[in-house]
Design a protein around this motif. Structure first.
Motif, short mmCIF file in Angstrom:
data_model
loop_
_atom_site.label_atom_id
_atom_site.label_comp_id
_atom_site.label_asym_id
_atom_site.label_seq_id
_atom_site.Cartn_x
_atom_site.Cartn_y
_atom_site.Cartn_z
N ALA A 86 -7.03 -18.24 35.73
CA ALA A 86 -7.98 -18.01 36.81
C ALA A 86 -9.36 -17.80 36.21
O ALA A 86 -9.50 -17.10 35.20
CB ALA A 86 -7.56 -16.79 37.63
N HIS A 87 -10.36 -18.41 36.81
CA HIS A 87 -11.74 -18.22 36.39
C HIS A 87 -12.36 -17.21 37.33
O HIS A 87 -12.32 -17.38 38.55
CB HIS A 87 -12.50 -19.54 36.42
CG HIS A 87 -11.92 -20.58 35.51
ND1 HIS A 87 -11.95 -20.45 34.13
CD2 HIS A 87 -11.26 -21.74 35.76
CE1 HIS A 87 -11.35 -21.49 33.59
NE2 HIS A 87 -10.92 -22.27 34.54
N ILE A 88 -12.91 -16.15 36.77
CA ILE A 88 -13.43 -15.07 37.61
C ILE A 88 -14.86 -14.69 37.23
O ILE A 88 -15.33 -14.99 36.13
CB ILE A 88 -12.54 -13.81 37.48
CG1 ILE A 88 -12.61 -13.22 36.06
CG2 ILE A 88 -11.09 -14.12 37.86
CD1 ILE A 88 -11.91 -11.87 35.90
N THR A 89 -15.52 -14.02 38.18
CA THR A 89 -16.79 -13.36 37.91
C THR A 89 -16.52 -11.88 38.06
O THR A 89 -16.10 -11.41 39.11
CB THR A 89 -17.87 -13.79 38.91
OG1 THR A 89 -18.07 -15.21 38.81
CG2 THR A 89 -19.19 -13.09 38.62
N LYS A 90 -16.73 -11.14 36.98
CA LYS A 90 -16.44 -9.70 37.00
C LYS A 90 -17.49 -8.95 37.81
O LYS A 90 -18.53 -9.50 38.18
CB LYS A 90 -16.38 -9.16 35.57
CG LYS A 90 -15.21 -9.70 34.76
CD LYS A 90 -15.13 -9.00 33.40
CE LYS A 90 -13.91 -9.43 32.63
NZ LYS A 90 -13.78 -8.70 31.33
N SER A 91 -17.21 -7.69 38.07
CA SER A 91 -18.11 -6.86 38.87
C SER A 91 -19.48 -6.69 38.22
O SER A 91 -20.46 -6.43 38.90
CB SER A 91 -17.48 -5.49 39.12
OG SER A 91 -17.15 -4.85 37.90
N ASP A 92 -19.55 -6.87 36.88
CA ASP A 92 -20.84 -6.75 36.19
C ASP A 92 -21.57 -8.09 36.08
O ASP A 92 -22.60 -8.21 35.43
CB ASP A 92 -20.64 -6.15 34.79
CG ASP A 92 -19.79 -7.03 33.89
OD1 ASP A 92 -19.32 -8.09 34.35
OD2 ASP A 92 -19.60 -6.66 32.71
N GLY A 93 -20.99 -9.13 36.73
CA GLY A 93 -21.65 -10.43 36.75
C GLY A 93 -21.26 -11.36 35.62
O GLY A 93 -21.64 -12.54 35.62
N THR A 94 -20.50 -10.89 34.65
CA THR A 94 -20.06 -11.75 33.55
C THR A 94 -18.86 -12.59 34.00
O THR A 94 -18.16 -12.24 34.95
CB THR A 94 -19.66 -10.92 32.31
OG1 THR A 94 -18.61 -10.01 32.66
CG2 THR A 94 -20.86 -10.13 31.80
N HIS A 95 -18.64 -13.67 33.30
CA HIS A 95 -17.55 -14.59 33.64
C HIS A 95 -16.41 -14.47 32.64
O HIS A 95 -16.62 -14.14 31.47
CB HIS A 95 -18.07 -16.02 33.67
CG HIS A 95 -19.17 -16.23 34.66
ND1 HIS A 95 -18.95 -16.43 36.00
CD2 HIS A 95 -20.52 -16.25 34.49
CE1 HIS A 95 -20.11 -16.57 36.62
NE2 HIS A 95 -21.08 -16.47 35.73
N ALA A 96 -15.22 -14.75 33.11
CA ALA A 96 -14.06 -14.67 32.23
C ALA A 96 -12.97 -15.61 32.71
O ALA A 96 -12.94 -16.01 33.89
CB ALA A 96 -13.52 -13.24 32.17
N THR A 97 -12.08 -15.97 31.80
CA THR A 97 -10.91 -16.79 32.12
C THR A 97 -9.67 -15.93 31.86
O THR A 97 -9.48 -15.43 30.75
CB THR A 97 -10.85 -18.04 31.23
OG1 THR A 97 -12.03 -18.83 31.47
CG2 THR A 97 -9.62 -18.88 31.57
N VAL A 98 -8.88 -15.74 32.89
CA VAL A 98 -7.69 -14.89 32.79
C VAL A 98 -6.45 -15.79 32.70
O VAL A 98 -6.26 -16.68 33.52
CB VAL A 98 -7.57 -13.96 34.02
CG1 VAL A 98 -6.36 -13.04 33.87
CG2 VAL A 98 -8.85 -13.16 34.19
N LYS A 99 -5.61 -15.53 31.68
CA LYS A 99 -4.38 -16.30 31.50
C LYS A 99 -3.18 -15.47 31.96
O LYS A 99 -3.15 -14.26 31.75
CB LYS A 99 -4.20 -16.67 30.01
CG LYS A 99 -5.35 -17.47 29.40
CD LYS A 99 -5.45 -18.86 29.97
CE LYS A 99 -6.53 -19.67 29.27
NZ LYS A 99 -6.11 -20.20 27.98
N LEU A 100 -2.21 -16.13 32.58
CA LEU A 100 -1.00 -15.46 33.05
C LEU A 100 0.23 -16.26 32.66
O LEU A 100 0.19 -17.49 32.58
CB LEU A 100 -1.02 -15.28 34.57
CG LEU A 100 -2.21 -14.53 35.19
CD1 LEU A 100 -3.32 -15.52 35.56
CD2 LEU A 100 -1.79 -13.75 36.44
N ASP A 101 1.35 -15.53 32.44
CA ASP A 101 2.59 -16.24 32.14
C ASP A 101 3.31 -16.61 33.43
O ASP A 101 2.81 -16.38 34.53
CB ASP A 101 3.49 -15.41 31.21
CG ASP A 101 3.93 -14.09 31.85
OD1 ASP A 101 3.87 -13.94 33.09
OD2 ASP A 101 4.36 -13.18 31.09
#
Length: 204
Positions: free
Chosen positions: A94-109
């Protein structure tokens, strides 16, 4: 006799020239045919280098479970999109925008458990496949131990995120905001001992 001989020689020369011309004329088509054959070699069909895979958007119950797990691990974040993961590192991402405005890619099994969180994503600069490696967000007991060690060494700090470290300098790292508002990156070994604190971080 001399005159007759001259006529005969002249006739012979004319015949030789005529014959040579005929031979030349006969040789040209054969030569042309040979060159045509050599230049008409078939070209090999072009092949594409292959796309980036077959990631597909998540829908229905799967999308609901992935979103719930991602938001549970990233409070206040906004989920931009969710897809299957085709590079073998996870089942979903999942590609997300965190509450502080930074972006991240979250991996799940496949059990919808968050296995990694990588800084950056489609919303944050160029990158995509093949970016900074395999750093993953810490969860559970590991996250609790890393956080405790980081806060013990940095009283009053706020831990922004914690991940594995893939550059060989440490086992884990945490990005923090200190009590004076400055940012730092804390490195820890596999025994949860702080080995270094570097000024600066994603929030800086």
């Amino acid at each position: 006799m001399n005159k007759v001989r001259k006529i005969a020689v002249g006739a012979a020369l004319i015949g030789a020239v005529a014959g040579g011309g005929a031979l030349t004329a006969m040789a040209l088509p054969a030569y042309a045919a040979t060159t045509d054959t050599s230049t008409a070699s078939p070209s090999a069909p072009a092949t594409n280098g292959g796309n980036h895979g077959n990631e597909t958007d998540l829908t229905g119950d799967t999308a609901t479970k992935v979103k719930a797990a991602v938001l549970a691990a990233n409070s206040g974040a906004t989920v931009e999109n969710m897809t299957t993961e085709d590079d073998g590192s996870a089942a979903y991402e999942a590609h997300i925008t965190k509450s502080d405005g930074t972006h991240a890619t979250v991996k799940l099994d496949a059990s919808f458990k968050v296995t990694a969180t990588e800084t950056g994503g489609p919303g944050g600069g160029k990158g995509g496949h093949g970016n900074h490696g395999t750093e993953t967000d810490l969860t559970g007991d590991t996250a609790a131990k890393v956080k405790a060690a980081v806060l013990a060494a940095n009283s009053g700090a706020t831990v922004e995120n914690m991940t594995t470290e893939d550059d060989g300098s440490a086992a884990y790292e945490a990005h923090i905001t200190k009590s004076d508002g400055t940012h730092a990156t804390v490195k820890l070994d596999a025994s949860f001992k702080v080995t270094a604190t570097e000024t600066g971080g994603p929030g800086h």
